[in-house]
Motif scaffolding. Structure first.
Motif, PDB file in Angstrom:
ATOM      1  N   ASN A 281     -91.442  22.207 -28.707  1.00  0.00           N
ATOM      2  CA  ASN A 281     -92.905  22.152 -28.702  1.00  0.00           C
ATOM      3  C   ASN A 281     -93.481  23.507 -28.328  1.00  0.00           C
ATOM      4  O   ASN A 281     -92.829  24.301 -27.644  1.00  0.00           O
ATOM      5  N   LEU A 282     -94.698  23.770 -28.786  1.00  0.00           N
ATOM      6  CA  LEU A 282     -95.431  24.993 -28.451  1.00  0.00           C
ATOM      7  C   LEU A 282     -96.899  24.646 -28.284  1.00  0.00           C
ATOM      8  O   LEU A 282     -97.413  23.705 -28.913  1.00  0.00           O
ATOM      9  N   ALA A 283     -97.587  25.408 -27.436  1.00  0.00           N
ATOM     10  CA  ALA A 283     -99.015  25.192 -27.227  1.00  0.00           C
ATOM     11  C   ALA A 283     -99.800  25.686 -28.439  1.00  0.00           C
ATOM     12  O   ALA A 283     -99.482  26.718 -29.028  1.00  0.00           O
ATOM     13  N   VAL A 284    -100.849  24.956 -28.813  1.00  0.00           N
ATOM     14  CA  VAL A 284    -101.705  25.312 -29.946  1.00  0.00           C
ATOM     15  C   VAL A 284    -103.056  25.774 -29.413  1.00  0.00           C
ATOM     16  O   VAL A 284    -103.662  25.115 -28.561  1.00  0.00           O
ATOM     17  N   VAL A 285    -103.538  26.928 -29.926  1.00  0.00           N
ATOM     18  CA  VAL A 285    -104.825  27.468 -29.466  1.00  0.00           C
ATOM     19  C   VAL A 285    -105.775  27.602 -30.657  1.00  0.00           C
ATOM     20  O   VAL A 285    -105.351  27.778 -31.802  1.00  0.00           O
ATOM     21  N   LEU A 337     -94.569  14.046 -15.564  1.00  0.00           N
ATOM     22  CA  LEU A 337     -94.115  14.220 -16.944  1.00  0.00           C
ATOM     23  C   LEU A 337     -93.022  13.209 -17.276  1.00  0.00           C
ATOM     24  O   LEU A 337     -93.014  12.612 -18.360  1.00  0.00           O
ATOM     25  N   ARG A 338     -92.113  12.991 -16.342  1.00  0.00           N
ATOM     26  CA  ARG A 338     -91.019  12.057 -16.580  1.00  0.00           C
ATOM     27  C   ARG A 338     -91.490  10.610 -16.607  1.00  0.00           C
ATOM     28  O   ARG A 338     -90.897   9.768 -17.279  1.00  0.00           O
ATOM     29  N   SER A 339     -92.536  10.303 -15.866  1.00  0.00           N
ATOM     30  CA  SER A 339     -93.019   8.929 -15.811  1.00  0.00           C
ATOM     31  C   SER A 339     -93.837   8.547 -17.034  1.00  0.00           C
ATOM     32  O   SER A 339     -94.047   7.365 -17.306  1.00  0.00           O
ATOM     33  N   GLY A 340     -94.324   9.541 -17.783  1.00  0.00           N
ATOM     34  CA  GLY A 340     -95.115   9.262 -18.980  1.00  0.00           C
ATOM     35  C   GLY A 340     -94.272   9.274 -20.229  1.00  0.00           C
ATOM     36  O   GLY A 340     -93.053   9.441 -20.206  1.00  0.00           O
ATOM     37  N   ARG A 341     -94.937   9.089 -21.352  1.00  0.00           N
ATOM     38  CA  ARG A 341     -94.241   9.059 -22.643  1.00  0.00           C
ATOM     39  C   ARG A 341     -94.474  10.334 -23.448  1.00  0.00           C
ATOM     40  O   ARG A 341     -94.028  10.441 -24.577  1.00  0.00           O
ATOM     41  N   SER A 342     -95.186  11.281 -22.864  1.00  0.00           N
ATOM     42  CA  SER A 342     -95.514  12.500 -23.583  1.00  0.00           C
ATOM     43  C   SER A 342     -94.392  13.526 -23.448  1.00  0.00           C
ATOM     44  O   SER A 342     -93.655  13.534 -22.457  1.00  0.00           O
ATOM     45  N   GLU A 343     -94.277  14.381 -24.447  1.00  0.00           N
ATOM     46  CA  GLU A 343     -93.271  15.436 -24.419  1.00  0.00           C
ATOM     47  C   GLU A 343     -93.731  16.639 -23.602  1.00  0.00           C
ATOM     48  O   GLU A 343     -92.926  17.485 -23.242  1.00  0.00           O
ATOM     49  N   ALA A 344     -95.029  16.714 -23.324  1.00  0.00           N
ATOM     50  CA  ALA A 344     -95.574  17.851 -22.590  1.00  0.00           C
ATOM     51  C   ALA A 344     -96.909  17.452 -21.962  1.00  0.00           C
ATOM     52  O   ALA A 344     -97.458  16.389 -22.259  1.00  0.00           O
ATOM     53  N   LEU A 356     -99.536  24.954 -21.808  1.00  0.00           N
ATOM     54  CA  LEU A 356     -98.723  23.766 -22.022  1.00  0.00           C
ATOM     55  C   LEU A 356     -97.451  23.877 -21.199  1.00  0.00           C
ATOM     56  O   LEU A 356     -96.865  24.953 -21.095  1.00  0.00           O
ATOM     57  N   VAL A 357     -97.041  22.772 -20.610  1.00  0.00           N
ATOM     58  CA  VAL A 357     -95.781  22.742 -19.868  1.00  0.00           C
ATOM     59  C   VAL A 357     -94.989  21.525 -20.329  1.00  0.00           C
ATOM     60  O   VAL A 357     -95.523  20.414 -20.401  1.00  0.00           O
ATOM     61  N   SER A 358     -93.737  21.755 -20.659  1.00  0.00           N
ATOM     62  CA  SER A 358     -92.869  20.667 -21.121  1.00  0.00           C
ATOM     63  C   SER A 358     -91.604  20.618 -20.279  1.00  0.00           C
ATOM     64  O   SER A 358     -91.396  21.456 -19.396  1.00  0.00           O
ATOM     65  N   GLN A 359     -90.759  19.643 -20.579  1.00  0.00           N
ATOM     66  CA  GLN A 359     -89.494  19.500 -19.873  1.00  0.00           C
ATOM     67  C   GLN A 359     -88.648  20.773 -20.009  1.00  0.00           C
ATOM     68  O   GLN A 359     -87.939  21.153 -19.080  1.00  0.00           O
ATOM     69  N   GLU A 360     -88.758  21.442 -21.140  1.00  0.00           N
ATOM     70  CA  GLU A 360     -87.973  22.662 -21.358  1.00  0.00           C
ATOM     71  C   GLU A 360     -88.352  23.777 -20.389  1.00  0.00           C
ATOM     72  O   GLU A 360     -87.499  24.551 -19.954  1.00  0.00           O
ATOM     73  N   ASP A 361     -89.653  23.849 -20.054  1.00  0.00           N
ATOM     74  CA  ASP A 361     -90.090  24.863 -19.091  1.00  0.00           C
ATOM     75  C   ASP A 361     -89.487  24.600 -17.716  1.00  0.00           C
ATOM     76  O   ASP A 361     -89.056  25.520 -17.019  1.00  0.00           O
ATOM     77  N   PHE A 362     -89.456  23.328 -17.324  1.00  0.00           N
ATOM     78  CA  PHE A 362     -88.859  22.981 -16.036  1.00  0.00           C
ATOM     79  C   PHE A 362     -87.360  23.259 -16.053  1.00  0.00           C
ATOM     80  O   PHE A 362     -86.804  23.754 -15.068  1.00  0.00           O
ATOM     81  N   THR A 363     -86.708  22.950 -17.154  1.00  0.00           N
ATOM     82  CA  THR A 363     -85.269  23.188 -17.254  1.00  0.00           C
ATOM     83  C   THR A 363     -84.945  24.666 -17.094  1.00  0.00           C
ATOM     84  O   THR A 363     -83.984  25.037 -16.402  1.00  0.00           O
ATOM     85  N   ALA A 364     -85.757  25.516 -17.729  1.00  0.00           N
ATOM     86  CA  ALA A 364     -85.525  26.961 -17.646  1.00  0.00           C
ATOM     87  C   ALA A 364     -85.676  27.456 -16.201  1.00  0.00           C
ATOM     88  O   ALA A 364     -84.848  28.238 -15.713  1.00  0.00           O
ATOM     89  N   VAL A 365     -86.720  26.992 -15.511  1.00  0.00           N
ATOM     90  CA  VAL A 365     -86.939  27.413 -14.123  1.00  0.00           C
ATOM     91  C   VAL A 365     -85.829  26.884 -13.221  1.00  0.00           C
ATOM     92  O   VAL A 365     -85.307  27.604 -12.360  1.00  0.00           O
ATOM     93  N   LEU A 366     -85.444  25.621 -13.417  1.00  0.00           N
ATOM     94  CA  LEU A 366     -84.396  25.029 -12.586  1.00  0.00           C
ATOM     95  C   LEU A 366     -83.061  25.742 -12.783  1.00  0.00           C
ATOM     96  O   LEU A 366     -82.335  25.994 -11.811  1.00  0.00           O
ATOM     97  N   ASN A 367     -82.737  26.077 -14.018  1.00  0.00           N
ATOM     98  CA  ASN A 367     -81.484  26.794 -14.270  1.00  0.00           C
ATOM     99  C   ASN A 367     -81.493  28.164 -13.611  1.00  0.00           C
ATOM    100  O   ASN A 367     -80.477  28.598 -13.040  1.00  0.00           O
ATOM    101  N   PHE A 368     -82.633  28.861 -13.686  1.00  0.00           N
ATOM    102  CA  PHE A 368     -82.744  30.176 -13.065  1.00  0.00           C
ATOM    103  C   PHE A 368     -82.611  30.068 -11.549  1.00  0.00           C
ATOM    104  O   PHE A 368     -81.870  30.823 -10.914  1.00  0.00           O
TER     105      PHE A 368
END
Length: 375
Positions: A281-285, A337-344, A356-368
């Motif tokens: 996913n990506l944010a749309v402007v 985010l985890r409790s809802g049905r949305s991807e972001a 926009l913030v998605s699960q992928e953003d959290f994964t990247a920060v957590l891995n770092f």
């Protein structure tokens, strides 16, 4: 599915639908011949009353079993209210108390990290159960022995509450004893380290319970308890680690790392960007640069490849995403985010979307953080 049946101190007491299925089974188990005979021996050894299970009729057994089953879950409610009372003494809000097939659960808005607070909140439940058991035991000294059904019911509740207290004090996280173990360990080590040790103890007990419930004596209830302990221990350990890794971050800190795409870009262009960025996913402007939604890989799958060149991102973007204030902690945002049905989720500042913030953003920060922080 839960049903609110009453409120105590403003706390909703809820019954899970699993309880309605389990109560008749529990009443039958308690009222069976072998069970009552064993309980009768205990009652006779603890009190001046003398009861004989062999003299009970089938109707008597059902009455005793039903009364004891209902009384047990009433005792569990008091047990959880003990936790709730201690939590409120530390100004911690109690959202609800839920009774289900394996007991009860007091949901707190937060779990204190101060070892002494967690200790007293954890032991308050078993202490309450011991007090309830003592009251039932004391009542047996004044209830006439001729009131056989009442003597049996009170004796059962006395035994059950003592067993409830002892069982809950096993050092098997997330049970009360596991929380006590974590509290004691947290006096001399980090909260994360204490949680990991308590969780490992819980997993060890879960393995033992599964062995006993499957190999030694077939007991589906014991297997369910083992699964509950295993899932609870691993989930709590993982949650505490994630909370520590995200400590000090707000959700707006993650926004700066996310890319944006113009609403008038074609689907073909965005597909390439998603692939190169390895994102879903990506944010749309819009033309003014304001975030208006998100384009997701699933949205691209819904259109035919032949339409990629003629379809714009704005036409297929998701614009009804959940919104969250940028000052919200990163951990709370992840939970939402985890409790809802949305991807972001759309992140706002002063009511204006900033990214926009998605699960992928959290994964990247957590891995770092996991690679750079030692616990």
């Amino acid at each position: 599915m839960n049903y609110t049946v009453l409120r105590v101190w403003g706390i909703p007491i809820r019954l899970n639908i699993s309880l309605f299925v389990f109560l008749p089974i529990l009443a039958w188990l308690i009222g069976s011949g072998e069970q009552l005979a064993a309980y009768a021996t205990l009652i006779n050894s603890m009190t001046p009353a003398t009861v004989e299970a062999a003299q009970l009729t089938d109707a008597d057994r059902w009455i005793i079993g039903t009364a004891a089953a209902i009384g047990l879950f009433a005792s569990v409610t008091l047990h959880e209210l003990g936790h709730a009372w201690a939590a409120m003494r530390y100004d911690i809000e109690v959202e609800s108390i839920t009774l289900w097939i394996l007991g009860g659960l007091a949901s707190l808005t937060e779990m204190p990290k101060e070892w002494n607070r967690e200790f007293w909140i954890a032991v308050a439940g078993p202490v309450t159960s011991l007090l309830v058991g003592a009251v039932c035991l004391a009542a047996l000294f004044v209830v006439p022995e001729s009131a056989t059904l009442v003597v049996f019911a009170l004796g059962l509740l006395a035994v059950m509450n003592v067993v409830l207290a002892i069982f809950n004090m096993l050092p098997a996280f997330p049970m009360d004893g596991g929380r006590v173990l974590r509290a004691v360990l947290a006096r001399n080590r980090s909260y994360v380290s204490a949680t990991r040790t308590a969780a490992r103890a819980g997993i060890a007990f879960a393995i033992v319970f599964i062995f006993l419930g499957v190999v030694v004596a077939f007991s589906p209830v014991l297997v369910l308890v083992a699964l509950f302990i295993y899932i609870g221990a691993t989930t709590e350990s993982r949650t505490v680690v994630i909370a520590e890794l995200l400590s000090g971050f707000s959700v707006s800190d993650l926004v700066s790392q996310s890319e944006t795409v113009p609403a008038d870009a074609t689907a073909e262009t965005i597909l390439a960007r998603l692939l190169s960025a390895r994102r879903t996913n990506l944010a749309v402007v819009d033309k003014s640069g304001t975030v208006v939604g998100a384009i997701t890989a699933s949205a691209l799958r819904d259109i035919r490849p032949a339409e990629y060149e003629t379809t714009t991102v704005g036409e297929i973007a998701t614009t009804d995403l959940p919104r969250i204030d940028g000052e919200t902690s990163a951990f709370d945002a992840l939970q939402e985010l985890r409790s809802g049905r949305s991807e972001a989720v759309l992140v706002e500042r002063d009511g204006v979307p900033i990214g926009l913030v998605s699960q992928e953003d959290f994964t990247a920060v957590l891995n770092f953080r996991r690679d750079t922080v030692a616990f």
